[in-house]
Design a protein around this motif. Structure first.
Motif, PDB file in Angstrom:
ATOM      1  N   LEU A 115      18.377 116.777  72.440  1.00  0.00           N
ATOM      2  CA  LEU A 115      19.252 117.837  71.965  1.00  0.00           C
ATOM      3  C   LEU A 115      19.173 117.789  70.447  1.00  0.00           C
ATOM      4  CD1 LEU A 115      22.391 117.707  74.278  1.00  0.00           C
ATOM      5  CD2 LEU A 115      20.440 119.224  74.362  1.00  0.00           C
TER       6      LEU A 115
ATOM      7  N   ALA B 184      16.775 121.163  73.002  1.00  0.00           N
ATOM      8  CA  ALA B 184      17.809 122.196  73.028  1.00  0.00           C
ATOM      9  C   ALA B 184      18.736 121.984  71.842  1.00  0.00           C
ATOM     10  CB  ALA B 184      18.601 122.117  74.328  1.00  0.00           C
TER      11      ALA B 184
ATOM     12  N   ALA C  27      22.408 122.319  70.579  1.00  0.00           N
ATOM     13  CA  ALA C  27      23.772 122.466  71.095  1.00  0.00           C
ATOM     14  C   ALA C  27      24.724 122.394  69.922  1.00  0.00           C
ATOM     15  CB  ALA C  27      24.081 121.360  72.095  1.00  0.00           C
TER      16      ALA C  27
ATOM     17  N   THR D 273      24.968 123.472  77.701  1.00  0.00           N
ATOM     18  CA  THR D 273      23.589 123.352  77.243  1.00  0.00           C
ATOM     19  C   THR D 273      22.752 122.596  78.263  1.00  0.00           C
ATOM     20  OG1 THR D 273      24.292 123.400  74.928  1.00  0.00           O
ATOM     21  CG2 THR D 273      22.101 122.524  75.370  1.00  0.00           C
TER      22      THR D 273
END
Length: 189
Positions: free
Chosen positions: A124, A136, A138, A153
């Motif tokens: 993340l 990702a 977030a 997420t």
């Protein structure tokens, strides 16, 4: 590539205990951490501090023991390497910054080649350009809803190709520079 049934997600950056506790309360999420380094006096068998790849390796081993859908790992095996890369670009990074990055890269690469650690399934935040479907972003600003946003997420993670070998990731980091982003962006009309 690991074969556990859980999806292992490295959560990097400023991660507080409150966030980890909030994530751990979810029924399908568990949190894996490396045990605290050196409760006793440092000695030949127990160094004063462990590198991030060592802490990450311990956390990943702990993650492998979990059976939840997602296992959040807050100990990134590449944290030292990422910090050295970032420091290399700060003024005045100079040759010392580049040398420190190369030292961290050599340490991480040697440990990875010796199969002492593996990368998580997802990150993340960092390394977005290398494997955009494995990273990702977030929004986890320090507020009461951050655990909920992070759980959202996790639910939206996309499948994509597995990580390339670590030496390819490090080579991509060597060639990347922040100013290069603007060179690939279209000029507004």
């Amino acid at each position: 590539m690991r074969r556990e049934s859980s999806t292992v997600v490295a959560l990097v950056g400023e991660v507080g205990d409150g966030l980890l506790a909030g994530l751990g309360r979810s029924g399908n999420v568990s949190v894996a951490r490396a045990p605290a380094a050196g409760g006793d006096q440092p000695g030949p068998e127990q160094p004063a501090a462990r590198s991030s790849w060592e802490a990450g390796a311990l956390a990943m081993r702990e993650a492998a023991r979990r059976s939840s859908t997602y296992v959040i790992v807050a100990d990134d095996p590449l944290e030292d390497l990422a910090a050295a890369w970032q420091a290399m670009w700060t003024v005045p990074g100079g040759p010392e910054g580049a040398a420190r990055f190369e030292q961290r890269a050599a340490e991480a690469l040697a440990a990875w080649r010796d199969k002492r650690f593996e990368l998580p399934d997802y990150y993340l935040v960092p390394l977005h350009a290398t494997r955009p479907r494995r990273v990702a972003v977030a929004g986890i600003a320090d507020n009461p809803g951050q655990a909920t946003r992070l759980l959202d997420t996790l639910r939206s993670l996309e499948h994509g190709p597995w990580w390339p070998p670590l030496d390819e990731l490090i080579e991509a980091a060597r060639r990347f520079y922040a100013g290069g982003l603007t060179e690939t962006q279209p000029v507004p009309a």
